[in-house]
Write an enzyme that holds these catalytic residues in place. Structure first.
Site, short mmCIF file in Angstrom:
data_model
loop_
_atom_site.label_atom_id
_atom_site.label_comp_id
_atom_site.label_asym_id
_atom_site.label_seq_id
_atom_site.Cartn_x
_atom_site.Cartn_y
_atom_site.Cartn_z
N LYS A 22 15.41 -40.82 -80.46
CA LYS A 22 14.80 -41.59 -79.37
C LYS A 22 15.25 -43.05 -79.39
O LYS A 22 15.62 -43.62 -78.37
CB LYS A 22 13.27 -41.50 -79.48
CG LYS A 22 12.53 -42.55 -78.69
CD LYS A 22 11.05 -42.53 -78.95
CE LYS A 22 10.56 -43.43 -80.05
NZ LYS A 22 10.48 -44.86 -79.76
N ASN A 23 15.24 -43.65 -80.58
CA ASN A 23 15.54 -45.07 -80.67
C ASN A 23 17.02 -45.40 -80.48
O ASN A 23 17.41 -46.56 -80.44
CB ASN A 23 15.07 -45.64 -82.02
CG ASN A 23 13.56 -45.81 -82.05
OD1 ASN A 23 12.89 -45.58 -81.04
ND2 ASN A 23 13.02 -46.19 -83.20
N ARG A 95 7.30 -50.33 -74.93
CA ARG A 95 7.82 -51.66 -75.26
C ARG A 95 9.35 -51.73 -75.14
O ARG A 95 9.91 -52.77 -74.84
CB ARG A 95 7.45 -52.03 -76.68
CG ARG A 95 5.99 -52.20 -76.95
CD ARG A 95 5.80 -52.60 -78.38
NE ARG A 95 6.76 -53.62 -78.76
CZ ARG A 95 6.63 -54.91 -78.50
NH1 ARG A 95 5.56 -55.34 -77.90
NH2 ARG A 95 7.56 -55.76 -78.85
N CYS A 119 0.76 -54.41 -79.45
CA CYS A 119 0.47 -52.98 -79.53
C CYS A 119 -0.35 -52.74 -80.78
O CYS A 119 -0.59 -53.67 -81.55
CB CYS A 119 1.75 -52.15 -79.49
SG CYS A 119 2.75 -52.36 -80.94
N ARG A 124 4.01 -57.94 -82.18
CA ARG A 124 5.34 -57.57 -81.70
C ARG A 124 5.86 -58.44 -80.57
O ARG A 124 6.10 -57.98 -79.45
CB ARG A 124 5.38 -56.10 -81.29
CG ARG A 124 5.14 -55.18 -82.45
CD ARG A 124 5.30 -53.75 -82.07
NE ARG A 124 6.66 -53.28 -82.18
CZ ARG A 124 7.00 -52.01 -81.99
NH1 ARG A 124 6.10 -51.12 -81.69
NH2 ARG A 124 8.25 -51.63 -82.11
N ASP A 127 10.01 -63.11 -78.80
CA ASP A 127 10.53 -64.48 -78.81
C ASP A 127 11.97 -64.56 -79.31
O ASP A 127 12.76 -65.36 -78.81
CB ASP A 127 9.62 -65.38 -79.67
CG ASP A 127 9.46 -64.86 -81.10
OD1 ASP A 127 9.31 -63.63 -81.25
OD2 ASP A 127 9.49 -65.65 -82.04
N LEU A 128 12.33 -63.70 -80.27
CA LEU A 128 13.69 -63.78 -80.83
C LEU A 128 14.73 -63.29 -79.81
O LEU A 128 15.85 -63.81 -79.76
CB LEU A 128 13.79 -62.97 -82.13
CG LEU A 128 12.83 -63.40 -83.25
CD1 LEU A 128 12.91 -62.45 -84.44
CD2 LEU A 128 13.14 -64.83 -83.70
N ASP A 311 9.01 -46.80 -90.04
CA ASP A 311 8.65 -45.64 -89.21
C ASP A 311 8.37 -44.38 -90.04
O ASP A 311 7.99 -43.34 -89.50
CB ASP A 311 9.75 -45.34 -88.18
CG ASP A 311 9.70 -46.33 -87.02
OD1 ASP A 311 8.76 -47.14 -86.95
OD2 ASP A 311 10.62 -46.28 -86.17
N ARG A 403 5.44 -39.27 -77.20
CA ARG A 403 6.37 -40.36 -76.86
C ARG A 403 7.66 -40.24 -77.66
O ARG A 403 8.72 -40.66 -77.18
CB ARG A 403 5.73 -41.72 -77.17
CG ARG A 403 4.71 -42.19 -76.15
CD ARG A 403 4.34 -43.64 -76.42
NE ARG A 403 5.54 -44.37 -76.78
CZ ARG A 403 5.62 -45.27 -77.77
NH1 ARG A 403 4.56 -45.58 -78.47
NH2 ARG A 403 6.76 -45.86 -78.04
C1 UD1 Z 1 12.38 -50.98 -83.55
C2 UD1 Z 1 12.05 -49.52 -83.38
C3 UD1 Z 1 10.74 -49.19 -84.08
C4 UD1 Z 1 10.81 -49.63 -85.55
C5 UD1 Z 1 11.23 -51.08 -85.66
C6 UD1 Z 1 11.48 -51.52 -87.09
C7 UD1 Z 1 13.04 -49.01 -81.22
C8 UD1 Z 1 12.82 -48.67 -79.79
N1 UD1 Z 1 11.94 -49.26 -81.94
O1 UD1 Z 1 11.32 -51.73 -82.95
O2 UD1 Z 1 10.56 -47.78 -84.02
O3 UD1 Z 1 9.52 -49.50 -86.12
O4 UD1 Z 1 12.46 -51.29 -84.94
O5 UD1 Z 1 12.43 -50.71 -87.69
O6 UD1 Z 1 14.15 -49.01 -81.69
N2 UD1 Z 1 9.82 -59.68 -84.16
C9 UD1 Z 1 9.48 -60.97 -83.77
N3 UD1 Z 1 10.05 -61.47 -82.64
C10 UD1 Z 1 10.93 -60.74 -81.89
C11 UD1 Z 1 11.28 -59.44 -82.29
C12 UD1 Z 1 10.70 -58.93 -83.44
O7 UD1 Z 1 8.69 -61.63 -84.43
O8 UD1 Z 1 11.41 -61.26 -80.86
C13 UD1 Z 1 9.20 -59.10 -85.38
C14 UD1 Z 1 8.34 -57.88 -85.08
O9 UD1 Z 1 7.04 -58.23 -84.67
C15 UD1 Z 1 8.38 -57.16 -86.41
C16 UD1 Z 1 9.81 -57.45 -86.92
O10 UD1 Z 1 10.24 -58.63 -86.21
O11 UD1 Z 1 7.44 -57.73 -87.27
C17 UD1 Z 1 10.82 -56.35 -86.72
O12 UD1 Z 1 10.72 -55.91 -85.39
P1 UD1 Z 1 11.93 -55.25 -84.59
O13 UD1 Z 1 13.03 -54.87 -85.52
O14 UD1 Z 1 12.27 -56.12 -83.45
O15 UD1 Z 1 11.24 -53.93 -84.05
P2 UD1 Z 1 11.53 -53.28 -82.64
O16 UD1 Z 1 12.96 -53.52 -82.28
O17 UD1 Z 1 10.47 -53.65 -81.66
#
Ligand code: UD1
Length: 423
Positions: A22-23, A95, A119, A124, A127-128, A311, A403
């Site tokens: 899925k991802n 998301r 969520c 989550r 900002d990055l 995960d 999902r």
């Molecule tokens: C993706 C996966 C999710 C998995 C996660 C971590 C998909 C669709 N989802 O989620 O299944 O659990 O990677 O392996 O691929 N963060 C910030 N700011 C940002 C972005 C992230 O602070 O702009 C933080 C998040 O809150 C979290 C950490 O960085 O604490 C890692 O998140 P991230 O790798 O971005 O997870 P997702 O890409 O949302």
């Protein structure tokens, strides 16, 4: 609302085939926005998030077709994009809709995407993603719960130097997709190394993108004028594979996990072996788990790839309830990802939570109970706990599991589990 009725206590036996990830499929679908030509995607999992992404693309007048039945292939053609907007109604259920932001700005120079909000597992933020787009020359504004990104001078994004202060999977994917059509070069530092990111890079390169450094944390993208269509097969879902490995182990069964990629599961396999689970790898795409030995407690710390995946943390916790001794599980990626623990405790598990650490003492005899799933992986962990619990369990809100898992109850039933979907 559907729920699962599970009678625990059966040793699972047989072979399960793993679906596409899925991802990986979600960013691949978003990548189709980058080209006016058709992108053919194979091995797409039949899960709810894919339907949501399909709807989101269709909302932008993108053609989304499923040429086969049952649909594991998708053809997506974004010849024209009528509306560069991802509305709240769709984003709030998934998301990963944020993944449309990068390709839309890259191709059209502007986009408007609803902010995904928090969520169950944490705040989550995105900002990055936004900071990185700014570093590439986009102007970002937020209004009425939407983020708008545009190239101030019109035309294409200039590109630039992006340094992620924290590793982000979808953030890396979004910026890659924005960068491939930029007017210049983009350098991405501290990029995520997850196999799903590498799969996206492979697809983008097939579409004509110029990306160097794939598989490392430093990526260099030379923007091109136009991308073409491509055909791409999505990698197998390592989290689904891991979930079935735990299912075999927790029930003391003998399960063959077929059509997976063991090289993506190295840290999980090592941890399962540490707990006494016997895992064999007969070939490059099969794993065999034999869970007849006694399980021993092991500590786990979630990390970015190639570390132990967040995960798989909830599923590992279910296993730890059956292991002898105290397992310390540390969650470093998300701040609130132990919601499954309280439900497992209602089944009789002995778990104490201290901030980002959960201490699981086992083995405990779990009892069948009614439990509520709070998120995708939490629901999988509760199904696993129910498989080993004494008596009948009901797992509520299985829409979470739908999902991301393709008909998990059918796959488990074929392995001998007593699981039924009831409404
Ligand atoms: C993706 C996966 C999710 C998995 C996660 C971590 C998909 C669709 N989802 O989620 O299944 O659990 O990677 O392996 O691929 N963060 C910030 N700011 C940002 C972005 C992230 O602070 O702009 C933080 C998040 O809150 C979290 C950490 O960085 O604490 C890692 O998140 P991230 O790798 O971005 O997870 P997702 O890409 O949302």
């Amino acid at each position: 609302m559907d729920r699962f009725r599970i009678a625990g206590g059966t040793r699972l036996q047989g072979t399960v085939r793993i679906s596409g990830a899925k991802n990986s499929a979600l960013p691949a679908m978003a990548a189709a926005l980058l080209s006016p030509e058709p992108v053919h995607l194979k091995n797409i999992p039949r899960v709810r998030d894919i339907i949501t992404m399909g709807r989101l693309l269709a909302h932008m007048s993108v053609r989304v077709e499923t040429p086969d039945l049952p649909p594991t292939d998708l053809t997506i053609q974004a010849e024209k994009i009528s509306d560069a907007e991802a509305p709240y109604e769709l984003v709030r259920t998934m998301r990963a809709s944020i993944l449309t932001l990068g390709p839309l700005v890259g191709r059209l120079g502007h986009a408007r995407v609803s902010l995904p909000g928090g969520c169950a597992i944490g705040a989550r933020p995105v900002d990055l993603h936004l900071k990185a787009l700014e570093q590439m020359g986009a102007e970002i504004s937020t209004e009425h719960g939407y983020v708008a990104a545009r190239v101030p001078a019109g035309g294409r994004l200039p590109g630039g130097q992006v340094i992620f202060e924290k590793i982000t999977v979808t953030g890396t994917e979004n910026i890659l997709m924005a960068a491939v059509l930029a007017d210049g070069e983009t350098r991405i530092e501290n990029a995520a190394l997850e196999p799903e990111v590498i799969d996206l890079i492979e697809l983008l390169v097939k579409m004509g993108a110029r990306i160097e450094g794939g598989g490392t944390s430093s990526l260099r993208v030379q923007g091109v004028q136009k991308l073409c269509g491509a055909t791409h097969s999505i990698i197998p879902d390592r989290i689904e594979a891991g979930t079935f490995l735990v299912a075999g182990a927790i029930t003391g069964g003998a399960v063959e996990v077929a059509e997976c990629l063991p090289q993506h599961l190295v840290s999980l396999i090592a941890k399962l072996r540490e707990t006494g689970v016997n895992i064999e790898q007969p070939n490059d795409h099969t794993l065999r788990v034999c869970g007849s030995r006694k399980l021993i407690a092991a500590d786990v710390r979630t990390e970015e790839y190639p570390g132990f995946p967040t995960d798989m943390q909830a599923q590992f916790m279910a296993l730890a309830t059956q292991a002898d001794g105290a397992s310390v599980i540390t969650e470093t990626i998300f701040e609130n990802r132990f919601l499954h623990a309280s439900e497992m405790m209602r089944m009789g598990a002995s778990i104490s939570i201290d901030g980002r650490k959960a201490i699981v003492r086992g083995p405990t005899r779990l009892q069948g109970s009614s439990v509520i799933a709070s998120d995708l992986r939490a629901s999988a962990s509760l199904v696993l706990a129910a498989l080993v619990a004494q008596g009948m369990s009901y797992v509520d809100r299985v829409y979470h599991i739908d999902r991301g898992y393709e008909r998990i109850e059918e796959k488990l039933s074929r392995l001998g589990a007593h699981i039924e979907r009831v409404s």
